[in-house]
Write an enzyme that holds these catalytic residues in place. Structure first.
Site, mmCIF file in Angstrom:
data_model
loop_
_atom_site.group_PDB
_atom_site.id
_atom_site.type_symbol
_atom_site.label_atom_id
_atom_site.label_comp_id
_atom_site.label_asym_id
_atom_site.label_seq_id
_atom_site.Cartn_x
_atom_site.Cartn_y
_atom_site.Cartn_z
ATOM 1 N N ARG A 1 0.324 25.400 18.387
ATOM 2 C CA ARG A 1 1.622 25.952 17.964
ATOM 3 C C ARG A 1 1.872 25.791 16.456
ATOM 4 O O ARG A 1 2.996 25.523 16.019
ATOM 5 C CB ARG A 1 2.792 25.301 18.731
ATOM 6 C CG ARG A 1 2.703 25.418 20.216
ATOM 7 C CD ARG A 1 2.861 26.830 20.737
ATOM 8 N NE ARG A 1 2.657 26.806 22.161
ATOM 9 C CZ ARG A 1 1.475 27.037 22.754
ATOM 10 N NH1 ARG A 1 0.410 27.368 22.030
ATOM 11 N NH2 ARG A 1 1.366 26.978 24.049
ATOM 12 N N SER B 1 10.256 26.444 24.766
ATOM 13 C CA SER B 1 10.014 24.993 24.757
ATOM 14 C C SER B 1 10.627 24.383 23.502
ATOM 15 O O SER B 1 10.325 24.822 22.395
ATOM 16 C CB SER B 1 8.518 24.704 24.771
ATOM 17 O OG SER B 1 7.975 25.152 25.985
ATOM 18 N N GLU C 1 9.220 21.974 18.635
ATOM 19 C CA GLU C 1 8.435 23.223 18.592
ATOM 20 C C GLU C 1 9.317 24.333 18.019
ATOM 21 O O GLU C 1 8.875 25.179 17.241
ATOM 22 C CB GLU C 1 7.951 23.616 19.996
ATOM 23 C CG GLU C 1 7.125 24.902 19.984
ATOM 24 C CD GLU C 1 6.391 25.165 21.289
ATOM 25 O OE1 GLU C 1 5.951 24.196 21.943
ATOM 26 O OE2 GLU C 1 6.258 26.350 21.659
#
Ligand SMILES: Cc1cc2nc3c(=O)[nH]c(=O)nc-3n(C[C@H](O)[C@H](O)[C@H](O)COP(=O)(O)OP(=O)(O)OC[C@H]3O[C@@H](n4cnc5c(N)ncnc54)[C@H](O)[C@@H]3O)c2cc1C
Length: 327
Positions: A180, A229, A299
């Site tokens: 990510r 998320s 995130e």
């Protein structure tokens, strides 16, 4: 609140741009959370050359930030100083299959559309995009992934415009991809990418896509105002398990709540401010740290300024935690 006018200050309306400049444009409405203050200036370029022209003229000290479909963003209530760049479907929405295995897509193309086009062309490796609500630019930046696949697996090269206004080509190796994350400067704007798929049966790909969508419907609050998320999975662990074990499922601050359905998703229940959401996130990080010794990493990208006089310390302390309730 409103910011000083950058267009007038830097003569940006006199350099021959074909795209659209809008001062003090609210950004919240284009993000999934539906919160946050305005962008000092929003620029929607006509195409890659127009974007390069703009950036060459914009003084180096003015911050620049690309946004995509806003599915991974928390824009703070004090707004975004500098220029926000948003690529539209008109100049950046192309999808073309090249040769047997490659697909070239504009950065404004929704991930879901990439999955559909690849299925149509009989190219495997993209079914996971059927469940990700962002666009290609955001996927390239975030190394978006799910179900064991990631953007870096199929990305071959991309076109980008640097902050200095230079049009460059970057390969997968240049992207510095991790989970990510990409190492490329946050103010470099991706405009188009080429992906390489694996020839596969159309029916098999479509079945995979259907399974992805079905899983989302059951496991994630996809109809809520959310950012996906909230925290990255720590190595060998799951963020949601840590959030759950720390007692934070359903934890609420103001209008911000950790989803009861998927407790690593934060949701705006209706009246949340960006401050509520960020405060909730930091409260959860503090509780997880206390319960497990693990420091979760965000995130979701938090962007912009807090309103004057507001402070949100990382890992909020005990007093702050008392404002959180279980509803
Ligand atoms: C319900 C839900 C489910 C989700 N599930 C997943 C999942 O399974 N896997 C996953 O990885 N993510 C998931 N996400 C998060 C999100 O969809 C991805 O991170 C997505 O890739 C973000 O794309 P975006 O276009 O919305 O980008 P934005 O949220 O607008 O921006 C994200 C980042 O990308 C940068 N960016 C955007 N466009 C460009 C560009 N053209 N050039 C350079 N940088 C750019 C922004 O500056 C920002 O840093 C989910 C989100 C939601 C709401």
């Amino acid at each position: 609140m409103s910011f000083p006018d950058l267009v007038e200050a830097h003569g940006l309306d006199r350099i021959g741009l074909r795209g659209r400049l809008t001062a003090n444009q609210p950004v919240g409405p284009v993000t999934w959370f539906r919160v946050g203050g305005p962008a000092q200036l929003l620029f929607q370029p006509a195409d890659t050359e127009d974007l390069a022209l703009f950036l060459r003229h914009l003084p180096a000290g003015v911050p620049v930030l690309p946004i995509g479909l806003g599915s991974n963003l928390l824009v703070r209530d004090g707004g975004l100083p500098g220029v926000v760049i948003r690529l539209g479907a008109k100049g950046f929405g192309g999808v073309a299959v090249e040769g047997e295995t490659r697909i070239r897509v504009g950065a404004a193309v929704p991930d879901k559309r990439v999955a559909e086009a690849a299925a149509e062309a009989g190219l495997g490796g993209f079914a996971f995009y059927a469940g990700i609500p962002g666009g290609v630019g955001g996927a390239l930046r975030m190394n978006a992934g799910a179900h064991g696949s990631e953007t870096r697996d199929t990305m071959v090269e991309l076109t980008a415009v640097t902050r200095a206004g230079e049009i460059v080509r970057l390969t997968r190796e240049d992207m510095g991809y991790r989970y990510r994350h990409s190492e490329v400067a946050a103010d470099t704007i991706f405009t188009e990418a080429v992906f390489e798929g694996t020839p596969s049966e159309r029916e098999t790909i479509r079945a995979e896509m259907a399974a992805v969508v079905e899983h989302r419907e059951k496991a994630q609050p996809i109809r809520e105002k959310t950012g996906g998320s909230t925290f990255k999975n720590p190595p060998e662990n799951s963020a949601w398990k840590l959030v759950d074990a720390a007692g934070c499922r359903g934890l609420q601050i103001g209008g911000a709540r950790m989803s009861d359905m998927h407790c690593n998703f934060m949701i705006n229940t209706g009246e949340a401010s960006a401050e509520d959401l960020e405060r909730l996130g930091e409260t959860v990080r503090a509780r997880v740290l206390e319960a497990s010794g693990i420091a979760l990493e965000w995130e979701i990208k938090r962007l912009g300024l807090l309103p004057e006089g507001v402070e949100i310390a990382p890992f909020l302390g005990r007093n702050d935690k008392e404002t959180a309730v279980h509803g």
